[in-house]
Scaffold this active site. Structure first.
Site, PDB file in Angstrom:
ATOM      1  N   LYS A 113       0.833  -1.208   0.000  1.00 16.22           N
ATOM      2  CA  LYS A 113       0.000   0.000   0.000  1.00 16.22           C
ATOM      3  C   LYS A 113       0.864   1.252   0.000  1.00 16.22           C
ATOM      4  O   LYS A 113       0.524   2.247  -0.637  1.00 16.22           O
ATOM      5  CB  LYS A 113      -0.919   0.024   1.225  1.00 16.22           C
ATOM      6  CG  LYS A 113      -2.102  -0.915   1.127  1.00 16.22           C
ATOM      7  CD  LYS A 113      -3.091  -0.651   2.256  1.00 16.22           C
ATOM      8  CE  LYS A 113      -4.195  -1.686   2.293  1.00 16.22           C
ATOM      9  NZ  LYS A 113      -5.101  -1.497   3.428  1.00 16.22           N
ATOM     10  N   LYS A 195      -6.871 -10.571  -7.419  1.00 20.63           N
ATOM     11  CA  LYS A 195      -7.969 -10.879  -6.511  1.00 20.63           C
ATOM     12  C   LYS A 195      -9.055  -9.815  -6.677  1.00 20.63           C
ATOM     13  O   LYS A 195      -8.748  -8.640  -6.864  1.00 20.63           O
ATOM     14  CB  LYS A 195      -7.395 -10.834  -5.086  1.00 20.63           C
ATOM     15  CG  LYS A 195      -8.363 -11.286  -4.030  1.00 20.63           C
ATOM     16  CD  LYS A 195      -7.758 -11.170  -2.642  1.00 20.63           C
ATOM     17  CE  LYS A 195      -8.898 -11.124  -1.639  1.00 20.63           C
ATOM     18  NZ  LYS A 195      -8.493 -10.775  -0.301  1.00 20.63           N
ATOM     19  N   LYS A 198     -12.223  -4.242  -3.673  1.00 21.61           N
ATOM     20  CA  LYS A 198     -13.157  -3.122  -3.542  1.00 21.61           C
ATOM     21  C   LYS A 198     -12.602  -1.872  -4.198  1.00 21.61           C
ATOM     22  O   LYS A 198     -13.339  -0.986  -4.589  1.00 21.61           O
ATOM     23  CB  LYS A 198     -13.378  -2.808  -2.046  1.00 21.61           C
ATOM     24  CG  LYS A 198     -14.393  -3.718  -1.398  1.00 21.61           C
ATOM     25  CD  LYS A 198     -14.633  -3.324   0.063  1.00 21.61           C
ATOM     26  CE  LYS A 198     -13.666  -4.032   0.960  1.00 21.61           C
ATOM     27  NZ  LYS A 198     -14.036  -4.079   2.376  1.00 21.61           N
TER      28      LYS A 198
END
Ligand code: TRP
Length: 344
Positions: A113, A195, A198
């Protein structure tokens, strides 16, 4: 003896079928006699990365409505938002102060991230796993259902618990992971190498739980496949594998039966069939969600009751921790103080 279960979900975007198959439906199934479940909408984790302004509260409520619609039963489980119980952040700070910096620098999710964010890497993002440890340890949870991507964070929570116990005396239960692999398998329809997520951009990536049937059908129609026209569970062909895995997850049929069903048929038929089972599986959830969504006051009342159940347990843990760490003088009774201030 009852088993205490804790898990959390971020209100950071639209929930999709990967979240449902990998987490939510297991949470629902875990609500059994002998289990005491705590399910938390972790809004304070969501703000470790920038959120769309003025959307977080609505999203928190929406996740609450989806969890209720999916079958989380507030009379059996404790369902609430993390920010409603301030002890989460208090314990997180206390644990921050016994967590070696190096342990956090090794977290692969932080590395990923922070590489993606660059300018926006906050102290909160770095300390994220400590807040997650606090969530779990606050309730002395025995088991934590998580996806494979959260396993490292859970190991860290165990390490922090063990370190605290060593430094300050036996206090925390070491939580066991309960890894639910099925959802980890659900991949983006546009890019099956990734994957389902969201936060991924693009309207063809995820099937959201509240997508209307025609949108679901359109997304499946456009899903990436390959040129072999042969529907088999072959991991080397991730697009087709993903469609079959979604079919398998929603129907519970065996792989042999599924392969036999689609043998000699084109991908068009496979996509239509996967869309059909998905639409049917989500229909009750979507309908119940619509009822909850009409009544935000009822949603807030449910969350408040959940938080009121969680609070005394959280307070007992934090006072034990402060006692062991020798932190604090006389406790202040907040209610008293608030009442006194109102009087003046
Ligand atoms: N980090 C988890 C995720 O992104 C969410 C989470 C926060 C969580 N606190 C938790 C999961 C405690 C399990 C237990 O999926």
């Amino acid at each position: 003896m009852t088993t205490r279960i804790f898990s959390g979900i971020q209100p950071s975007g639209d929930l999709h079928i990967g979240n449902y198959l990998g987490a939510v439906r297991h949470w629902v199934a875990l609500q059994q006699p002998g289990a005491e479940c705590f399910y938390c909408i972790v809004d304070l984790h969501a703000i470790t990365v920038p959120q769309e302004p003025a959307r977080l509260r609505a999203r928190t409520r929406e996740v609450l409505a989806i969890l209720l619609a999916a079958g989380i039963d507030p009379s059996r489980s404790t369902l609430f938002a993390q920010s409603q119980v301030p002890r989460h952040t208090e314990l997180a700070w206390l644990l921050n102060c016994i967590t070696p910096y190096g342990w956090l620098g090794r977290m692969t999710q932080f590395k990923g991230k922070s590489a993606a964010q660059r300018e926006q890497v906050t102290a909160g993002l770095f300390a994220y796993p400590v807040l997650m440890a606090a969530d779990i340890l606050l309730y002395r949870a025995d088991q934590v259902p998580v996806g494979e991507d959260q396993q490292q964070h859970l190991e860290l929570a165990r390490d922090i618990a063990a370190r605290f116990n060593r430094l300050h005396g036996e206090t925390f239960t070491l939580p066991e992971p309960r890894v639910t692999p099925a959802g980890a398998r659900i991949r983006g329809l546009d890019d099956p190498a990734k994957k389902m997520s969201k936060s991924a951009a693009g309207s063809g990536h995820a099937i959201n739980l509240l997508d209307p049937p025609e949108v679901i059908r359109r997304k499946f129609q456009r899903a990436t496949t390959d040129s072999l026209a042969d529907a088999r569970f072959d991991e080397r062909r991730p697009g087709v594998f993903n469609l079959l895995a979604i079919y398998e997850a929603f129907t519970g049929e065996s792989r042999e039966a599924i392969e036999a069903r689609f043998a000699g048929k084109g991908y068009g038929e496979l996509k239509r069939a996967v869309a059909d089972v998905t639409v049917e599986a989500l229909r009750p959830l979507r309908e119940r969600h619509a009822t909850y969504a009409q009544d935000p006051a009822q949603l807030d009342a449910i969350a408040r009751l959940g938080a009121e159940k969680a609070l005394p347990i959280a307070e007992a843990t934090v006072s034990a921790v402060k006692e062991r760490m020798d932190v604090g003088l006389a406790a202040v009774n907040t209610d008293e103080r608030v009442r006194r201030n109102r009087a003046v």
